[in-house]
Design an enzyme around this catalytic site. Structure first.
Site, PDB file in Angstrom:
ATOM      1  N   CYS A   1      25.342 -51.191 -69.235  1.00 40.29           N
ATOM      2  CA  CYS A   1      25.339 -49.943 -69.979  1.00 40.29           C
ATOM      3  C   CYS A   1      26.753 -49.394 -69.978  1.00 40.29           C
ATOM      4  CB  CYS A   1      24.405 -48.932 -69.323  1.00 40.29           C
ATOM      5  SG  CYS A   1      22.687 -49.476 -69.335  1.00 40.29           S
TER       6      CYS A   1
ATOM      7  N   GLY B   1      25.703 -51.544 -74.671  1.00 34.63           N
ATOM      8  CA  GLY B   1      24.287 -51.215 -74.767  1.00 34.63           C
ATOM      9  C   GLY B   1      23.956 -50.696 -76.144  1.00 34.63           C
TER      10      GLY B   1
ATOM     11  N   ASN C   1      25.546 -46.893 -64.859  1.00 36.62           N
ATOM     12  CA  ASN C   1      25.726 -48.277 -65.310  1.00 36.62           C
ATOM     13  C   ASN C   1      25.623 -49.174 -64.079  1.00 36.62           C
ATOM     14  OD1 ASN C   1      28.721 -50.149 -66.188  1.00 36.62           O
ATOM     15  ND2 ASN C   1      26.597 -50.768 -66.352  1.00 36.62           N
ATOM     16  N   GLY C   2      24.674 -50.071 -64.095  1.00 39.64           N
ATOM     17  CA  GLY C   2      24.512 -50.982 -62.966  1.00 39.64           C
ATOM     18  C   GLY C   2      23.046 -51.216 -62.683  1.00 39.64           C
TER      19      GLY C   2
ATOM     20  N   TYR D   1      33.091 -61.947 -70.641  1.00 38.00           N
ATOM     21  CA  TYR D   1      32.240 -61.621 -71.783  1.00 38.00           C
ATOM     22  C   TYR D   1      31.964 -60.139 -71.995  1.00 38.00           C
ATOM     23  CZ  TYR D   1      28.028 -61.373 -74.679  1.00 38.00           C
ATOM     24  OH  TYR D   1      27.113 -61.048 -75.639  1.00 38.00           O
TER      25      TYR D   1
END
Ligand code: SF4
Length: 488
Positions: A19, A45, A121-122, A261
């Site tokens: 995210c 996201g 985020n995570g 990526y």
């Protein structure tokens, strides 16, 4: 992989980003700037986005499914309601079925001492265990997001100030998190002690900003100041910025896949430009795995920087042999099975002029299940390529991620199930090679991987998980990375 939107004809064979988070403190256009910041972080996201602002004693929340531009675009009533000079925002990815509005972040709660909004985020690796305990004690959860576990723990903390409550909560969680939180008077940023996910600090016209990646600063003309350090808690108030390190120190293990990526190539995270890292990995790949070929062709867009590096190091010409249609949005028509079987290619099309009769080196960033690679190889062959040599700008992905990246069960990972030769046969390539793990690190300017003291998380390649996998060890999971299929 085929890129971030996840809606291509190659669906189901990508690692989905985690995210993106953004926060700004003390700017009259905080809401609009957060919209732009989230737009720059859209690759992290695409399922939903949310923004919470604070204005005249009230929190205002707009949380909706869809892309940032669709939710908060021109003439959007959602954007118009985002008044105030403090804001945080979140881009969300979730696996199928998990995009209920109640799960869209930032999550918000009223605590003794005031309200708090949190965007994360995570992925927490003990969220399930913590949640079970909280439910037993009478907690009522509104969502299936592990971020809500942080909110409950914060609410129950016996500490006084909200920041102390939040830190108390975070001392109980395990896993990867970069989060931003907003109270009536503070913007808070925290990175887990291993620093698995990125978080940067910047500034625009004096207003401090926290964002997942530097590209979110660039889009609004903000200055990059520094990375938030692993284990650091940043507290921003009208009086300035405080930095605290309340957690037990750990050896930093930034996610190496961010360079391969996830992060945008124009971002600089943890002191490294992502594009440069990818290009050098491509050069390394050319040294380690040369191919007798005529052209180097990237799988767009994620394979492009590595293909540029491979081309430069090998002397083989770079060609755009596969063209990507960038206008395929999430709302684009879903083809019926009959149309799909007829070979519809909404997103990628071979460029026959660059491929026909050529021995092609195809460059991609990774292989997940292998079904995408197989279709791409076939597409290139159908366009007349004489040979297809597949080169991958990461080591074989053999293990699932539990730290905020949606990966399949490891038994669905091609490299977990097969050796290189067998994989080459499966995807239909004349040859297949991956960059080595030592080569990956050398390309990034590091020494070869030090198994005793690794400097990055590379668990999806090595199986060396730096943070305990409590929920997985409890048998709560069997390779799915996240709690109740939710990824923050
Ligand atoms: Fe990144 Fe892989 Fe570690 Fe997950 S397991 S944090 S994708 S390196």
């Amino acid at each position: 992989m085929t890129g971030p939107t996840g809606d291509s004809e190659f669906d189901g064979d990508t690692l989905h980003e985690e995210c993106g988070v953004f926060g700004i403190f003390g700017h009259p256009d905080a809401g609009a700037l957060t919209v732009l910041g989230l737009h720059a972080l859209q690759h992290r996201g695409q399922e939903a986005a949310g923004i919470v602002t604070y204005d005249k004693g009230q929190f205002v929340a707009e949380r909706h499914p869809g892309l940032v531009g669709d939710i908060f675009g021109k003439n959007s009533a959602h954007a118009a309601s985002l008044k105030g000079s403090f804001a945080i925002g979140h881009n969300r990815y979730s696996t199928a079925g998990g995009t209920a509005v109640r799960n869209i972040q930032p999550l918000f709660a009223d605590l003794t001492g005031g309200g708090i909004a949190i965007a994360h985020n995570g992925n927490l690796t003990n969220a399930r265990a913590l949640r079970a305990g909280l439910v037993q004690e009478g907690a009522i959860f509104q969502s299936t997001s592990d971020t809500e576990v942080i909110i409950h723990l914060t609410a129950r903390s016996s500490f006084g100030p909200v920041v102390d409550k939040l830190v108390d909560a975070l001392k109980q969680v395990e896993g990867a998190y970069s989060l931003v939180a907003l109270t009536a008077k503070k913007l808070i940023g925290v990175r887990d002690p291993w620093g698995v996910r990125p978080l940067v600090l910047g500034r625009l016209e004096g207003a401090p900003i926290l964002a997942s990646e530097s590209c979110a600063l660039d889009i609004i003309g903000a200055e990059f100041e520094r990375d938030v350090a692993p284990g650091e808690v940043i507290v921003i108030t009208a009086d300035g910025i405080e930095s605290h390190y309340p957690f037990q120190k750990q050896r930093a293990r930034f996610c190496v896949f961010e360079y391969i990526y996830f992060a945008r190539p124009d971002s600089t995270v943890e002191g490294r430009n992502v594009y440069e890292a990818r290009r050098r990995i491509g050069e390394q790949l050319a040294h380690e795995a040369p191919a007798a070929a005529d052209v180097v062709v990237p799988v767009p867009d994620s394979g492009v920087p590595a293909a540029i590096g491979y081309s430069a190091a090998s002397g083989l010409p770079f060609e755009l042999g596969i063209i990507r249609n960038h206008y395929v949005g999430r709302t684009f028509i879903e083809p019926t099975d009959r149309i799909r079987q007829s070979g519809v290619r909404r997103k990628h099309n071979p460029n026959r002029a660059a491929l026909a009769g050529k021995r092609v080196v195809l460059i991609d960033d990774s292989i997940v299940r292998g079904t995408t690679s197989k279709k791409i190889v076939q597409m290139v062959r159908d366009a007349g390529a004489a040979e297809v040599h597949f080169r991958v700008a990461s080591p074989p992905t053999r293990h699932s991620c539990f730290y905020g990246v949606d990966t399949p069960n490891e038994h669905a990972l091609l490299a977990h199930e097969m050796g290189i030769e067998e994989m080459a046969q499966f995807i239909g390539a004349d040859s297949l090679a991956f960059v080595s793990i030592d080569g990956l690190y050398r390309a990034m300017g590091e020494a070869a991987r030090d198994a005793e003291h690794p400097r990055f998380c590379d668990a999806c390649f090595s199986g060396d998980y730096p943070i305990p996998l409590t929920d997985a060890a409890d048998g709560a999971k069997t390779g799915q990375l996240s709690f109740l299929a939710e990824v923050a």
